[in-house]
Design a protein around this motif. Structure first.
Motif, PDB file in Angstrom:
ATOM      1  N   GLY A  10       0.796  -1.217   0.000  1.00 35.24           N
ATOM      2  CA  GLY A  10       0.000   0.000   0.000  1.00 35.24           C
ATOM      3  C   GLY A  10       0.833   1.273   0.000  1.00 35.24           C
ATOM      4  O   GLY A  10       0.336   2.343  -0.334  1.00 35.24           O
ATOM      5  N   ALA A  11       2.093   1.163   0.354  1.00 33.12           N
ATOM      6  CA  ALA A  11       2.956   2.338   0.451  1.00 33.12           C
ATOM      7  C   ALA A  11       3.998   2.412  -0.666  1.00 33.12           C
ATOM      8  O   ALA A  11       4.318   3.500  -1.145  1.00 33.12           O
ATOM      9  CB  ALA A  11       3.667   2.348   1.801  1.00 33.12           C
ATOM     10  N   PHE A  12       4.539   1.253  -1.049  1.00 28.33           N
ATOM     11  CA  PHE A  12       5.621   1.226  -2.035  1.00 28.33           C
ATOM     12  C   PHE A  12       5.381   0.102  -3.034  1.00 28.33           C
ATOM     13  O   PHE A  12       4.816  -0.937  -2.687  1.00 28.33           O
ATOM     14  CB  PHE A  12       6.979   0.989  -1.355  1.00 28.33           C
ATOM     15  N   SER A  13       5.891   0.287  -4.240  1.00 28.88           N
ATOM     16  CA  SER A  13       5.771  -0.770  -5.241  1.00 28.88           C
ATOM     17  C   SER A  13       6.736  -1.907  -4.913  1.00 28.88           C
ATOM     18  O   SER A  13       7.721  -1.717  -4.196  1.00 28.88           O
ATOM     19  CB  SER A  13       6.078  -0.227  -6.643  1.00 28.88           C
ATOM     20  N   ARG A  14       6.456  -3.069  -5.464  1.00 28.49           N
ATOM     21  CA  ARG A  14       7.319  -4.235  -5.257  1.00 28.49           C
ATOM     22  C   ARG A  14       8.732  -3.945  -5.738  1.00 28.49           C
ATOM     23  O   ARG A  14       9.713  -4.294  -5.085  1.00 28.49           O
ATOM     24  CB  ARG A  14       6.735  -5.440  -5.990  1.00 28.49           C
ATOM     25  N   ASP A  15       8.858  -3.298  -6.901  1.00 26.36           N
ATOM     26  CA  ASP A  15      10.178  -2.994  -7.440  1.00 26.36           C
ATOM     27  C   ASP A  15      10.953  -2.039  -6.531  1.00 26.36           C
ATOM     28  O   ASP A  15      12.155  -2.209  -6.327  1.00 26.36           O
ATOM     29  CB  ASP A  15      10.078  -2.395  -8.841  1.00 26.36           C
ATOM     30  N   GLN A  16      10.278  -1.029  -5.994  1.00 30.97           N
ATOM     31  CA  GLN A  16      10.946  -0.111  -5.061  1.00 30.97           C
ATOM     32  C   GLN A  16      11.509  -0.874  -3.876  1.00 30.97           C
ATOM     33  O   GLN A  16      12.661  -0.678  -3.493  1.00 30.97           O
ATOM     34  CB  GLN A  16       9.958   0.924  -4.522  1.00 30.97           C
ATOM     35  N   VAL A  17      10.694  -1.736  -3.305  1.00 31.55           N
ATOM     36  CA  VAL A  17      11.101  -2.470  -2.105  1.00 31.55           C
ATOM     37  C   VAL A  17      12.238  -3.426  -2.412  1.00 31.55           C
ATOM     38  O   VAL A  17      13.240  -3.462  -1.692  1.00 31.55           O
ATOM     39  CB  VAL A  17       9.903  -3.215  -1.482  1.00 31.55           C
ATOM     40  N   THR A  18      12.132  -4.198  -3.483  1.00 34.14           N
ATOM     41  CA  THR A  18      13.181  -5.176  -3.776  1.00 34.14           C
ATOM     42  C   THR A  18      14.491  -4.495  -4.163  1.00 34.14           C
ATOM     43  O   THR A  18      15.569  -4.949  -3.768  1.00 34.14           O
ATOM     44  CB  THR A  18      12.750  -6.184  -4.855  1.00 34.14           C
ATOM     45  N   GLN A  19      14.425  -3.380  -4.889  1.00 34.11           N
ATOM     46  CA  GLN A  19      15.650  -2.653  -5.229  1.00 34.11           C
ATOM     47  C   GLN A  19      16.286  -2.051  -3.977  1.00 34.11           C
ATOM     48  O   GLN A  19      17.509  -2.098  -3.804  1.00 34.11           O
ATOM     49  CB  GLN A  19      15.359  -1.555  -6.254  1.00 34.11           C
ATOM     50  N   TYR A  20      15.461  -1.490  -3.118  1.00 35.24           N
ATOM     51  CA  TYR A  20      15.974  -0.911  -1.881  1.00 35.24           C
ATOM     52  C   TYR A  20      16.618  -1.992  -1.012  1.00 35.24           C
ATOM     53  O   TYR A  20      17.723  -1.804  -0.504  1.00 35.24           O
ATOM     54  CB  TYR A  20      14.857  -0.197  -1.109  1.00 35.24           C
ATOM     55  N   LEU A  21      15.955  -3.119  -0.850  1.00 32.79           N
ATOM     56  CA  LEU A  21      16.499  -4.179  -0.009  1.00 32.79           C
ATOM     57  C   LEU A  21      17.744  -4.805  -0.626  1.00 32.79           C
ATOM     58  O   LEU A  21      18.632  -5.251   0.098  1.00 32.79           O
ATOM     59  CB  LEU A  21      15.423  -5.219   0.305  1.00 32.79           C
ATOM     60  N   SER A  22      17.852  -4.805  -1.944  1.00 35.03           N
ATOM     61  CA  SER A  22      19.092  -5.247  -2.594  1.00 35.03           C
ATOM     62  C   SER A  22      20.241  -4.304  -2.223  1.00 35.03           C
ATOM     63  O   SER A  22      21.359  -4.746  -1.974  1.00 35.03           O
ATOM     64  CB  SER A  22      18.924  -5.275  -4.114  1.00 35.03           C
ATOM     65  N   ALA A  23      19.946  -3.015  -2.187  1.00 33.23           N
ATOM     66  CA  ALA A  23      20.961  -2.036  -1.791  1.00 33.23           C
ATOM     67  C   ALA A  23      21.345  -2.225  -0.324  1.00 33.23           C
ATOM     68  O   ALA A  23      22.518  -2.108   0.037  1.00 33.23           O
ATOM     69  CB  ALA A  23      20.459  -0.612  -2.036  1.00 33.23           C
ATOM     70  N   VAL A  24      20.368  -2.558   0.523  1.00 27.48           N
ATOM     71  CA  VAL A  24      20.655  -2.815   1.938  1.00 27.48           C
ATOM     72  C   VAL A  24      21.580  -4.028   2.069  1.00 27.48           C
ATOM     73  O   VAL A  24      22.548  -4.003   2.831  1.00 27.48           O
ATOM     74  CB  VAL A  24      19.344  -3.021   2.740  1.00 27.48           C
TER      75      VAL A  24
END
Length: 154
Positions: free
Chosen positions: A40-54
């Motif tokens: 509801g807050a972020f797209s799947r791609d945003q989350v997976t790209q961000y977590l890849s960076a983490v």
């Protein structure tokens, strides 16, 4: 209605949610599950790209620590908003670091063991074939360089 107050509250809550996502990921929750939870807050791609960076951030920090180079560079993640990258910035004191010119090579060697390389941040205009020496020069000039996951050769 005070828009500035509402904006500050929204941004504070957004940061708290992003921090919670990173914490859950570091505790072993799969990225896809986190992406579903925050759809509801972020797209799947945003989350997976961000977590890849983490993940890249955490691996780079560990690599530098194991090589005794934790003093040499600060590792950071740009955040959930684009470009969602892990960055490395020199942190070593130029006057207190013996053989500063060899620092980029030592950092690269430590990162290579964790299958990580250095590149240019995606922001701005860049030439496609920039050399390692040019990236090293940016690093020594205290400019952020991007951490890149090396892909296995097929």
């Amino acid at each position: 209605m005070d828009i500035r107050t509402e904006l500050d509250n929204f941004l504070g809550e957004k940061r708290a949610l992003v921090d919670a996502m990173a914490r859950e990921f570091r505790n072993g929750t799969p990225a896809k599950e986190i992406a579903r939870s925050v759809a509801g807050a972020f797209s799947r791609d945003q989350v997976t790209q961000y977590l890849s960076a983490v993940a890249l951030h955490d691996a780079a920090r560990k690599a530098l620590q194991e090589a005794g180079l934790a003093f040499a560079a600060d590792v950071s993640v740009t955040g959930i908003d684009a470009p969602r990258e892990a960055w490395l910035v020199i942190a070593a004191d130029p006057e207190g670091t013996a053989d500063l010119a060899s620092l980029p090579a030592r950092v690269r060697e430590a990162l290579r063991d964790f299958h990580i390389s250095l590149g240019l941040p995606q922001i701005g205009e860049h030439e496609d074939d920039i050399s390692d020496a040019e990236i090293d020069e940016l690093f020594l000039d205290a400019q952020p360089v991007r951490l890149l996951k090396l892909k296995p050769r097929t």
